[in-house]
Motif scaffolding. Structure first.
Motif, PDB file in Angstrom:
ATOM      1  N   ALA A   5       0.844  -1.194   0.000  1.00 48.76           N
ATOM      2  CA  ALA A   5       0.000   0.000   0.000  1.00 48.76           C
ATOM      3  C   ALA A   5       0.882   1.247   0.000  1.00 48.76           C
ATOM      4  CB  ALA A   5      -0.905  -0.007   1.230  1.00 48.76           C
ATOM      5  N   ASP A  50     -11.017   2.639   1.073  1.00 48.83           N
ATOM      6  CA  ASP A  50     -10.568   1.255   0.902  1.00 48.83           C
ATOM      7  C   ASP A  50     -10.423   0.895  -0.573  1.00 48.83           C
ATOM      8  OD1 ASP A  50      -9.556  -1.128   1.884  1.00 48.83           O
ATOM      9  OD2 ASP A  50     -11.513  -2.077   2.100  1.00 48.83           O
ATOM     10  N   GLY A  52      -7.650   0.761  -3.654  1.00 49.93           N
ATOM     11  CA  GLY A  52      -6.215   0.518  -3.686  1.00 49.93           C
ATOM     12  C   GLY A  52      -5.411   1.664  -4.261  1.00 49.93           C
ATOM     13  N   HIS A 107      -7.120  -6.781  -5.077  1.00 45.71           N
ATOM     14  CA  HIS A 107      -7.591  -5.862  -4.037  1.00 45.71           C
ATOM     15  C   HIS A 107      -9.044  -5.472  -4.298  1.00 45.71           C
ATOM     16  CE1 HIS A 107      -7.873  -2.107  -1.699  1.00 45.71           C
ATOM     17  NE2 HIS A 107      -6.870  -2.573  -0.978  1.00 45.71           N
ATOM     18  N   ARG A 111     -12.957  -6.695  -2.501  1.00 44.00           N
ATOM     19  CA  ARG A 111     -13.880  -5.701  -1.944  1.00 44.00           C
ATOM     20  C   ARG A 111     -15.172  -5.610  -2.744  1.00 44.00           C
ATOM     21  NH1 ARG A 111      -9.063  -5.549  -0.644  1.00 44.00           N
ATOM     22  NH2 ARG A 111      -8.331  -4.636   1.307  1.00 44.00           N
TER      23      ARG A 111
END
Length: 165
Positions: A5, A50, A52, A107, A111
């Protein structure tokens, strides 16, 4: 190589990679560079949502980055994302882009994303070829919607379904 990240402390290194692309190439229609403080805020915004914002690094040097966000506003688009991937000159052709793309897709899929879009400038044939090589299909070409360096450019929309069962 490690993908992780992004952190606000990466902003200056990201700026050093991104600014020449914005300023000197047709890879983006944008001609206004982003400052380190702009990038710090963008990293924080992506983290808060949230979404990426990932960087690739090796031996303490940033090789490139990728980020994504919702394709369009509104709840109906909540499962469709659009990404940006930018690499340093030294990282091109070495698998860094594929690694960042895979990490971004994983990622987003984790989600709840169903698909990922790329909006690629027709002035960036290497970007179109890269996306095709990693499974993106051209779904639309918007003629002459971008203007940079005294020329009109098409926007090539490419899509990949990334939802995991």
């Amino acid at each position: 190589m490690k993908i992780r990240a992004a952190h606000p402390t990466d902003a200056q290194a990201i700026e050093m990679i991104w600014s020449p692309i914005i300023r000197d190439s047709l890879a983006t229609f944008n001609s206004q560079t982003k400052s380190s403080s702009d990038l710090e805020l963008l990293i924080q915004e992506k983290a808060a949502l949230d979404h990426g914002f990932l960087v690739a690094e090796a031996e303490g040097q940033l090789l490139g980055f990728g980020l994504y966000g919702q394709f369009r506003g509104g709840i109906g688009y909540a499962h469709t994302m659009e990404h940006t991937i930018i690499l340093s000159d030294a990282a091109r052709g070495k698998g860094v882009g594929r690694a960042v793309m895979g990490a971004l897709e994983a990622h987003a899929a984790a989600r709840g994303a169903h698909s990922m879009f790329a909006g690629v400038s027709s002035g960036n044939p290497a970007g179109v070829a890269f996306h095709a090589a990693v499974g993106y299909s051209e779904v639309a070409r918007l003629p002459q919607v971008g203007y940079k360096f005294d020329q009109w450019l098409d926007l090539v929309l490419m899509q990949k379904f990334i939802a995991r069962p």
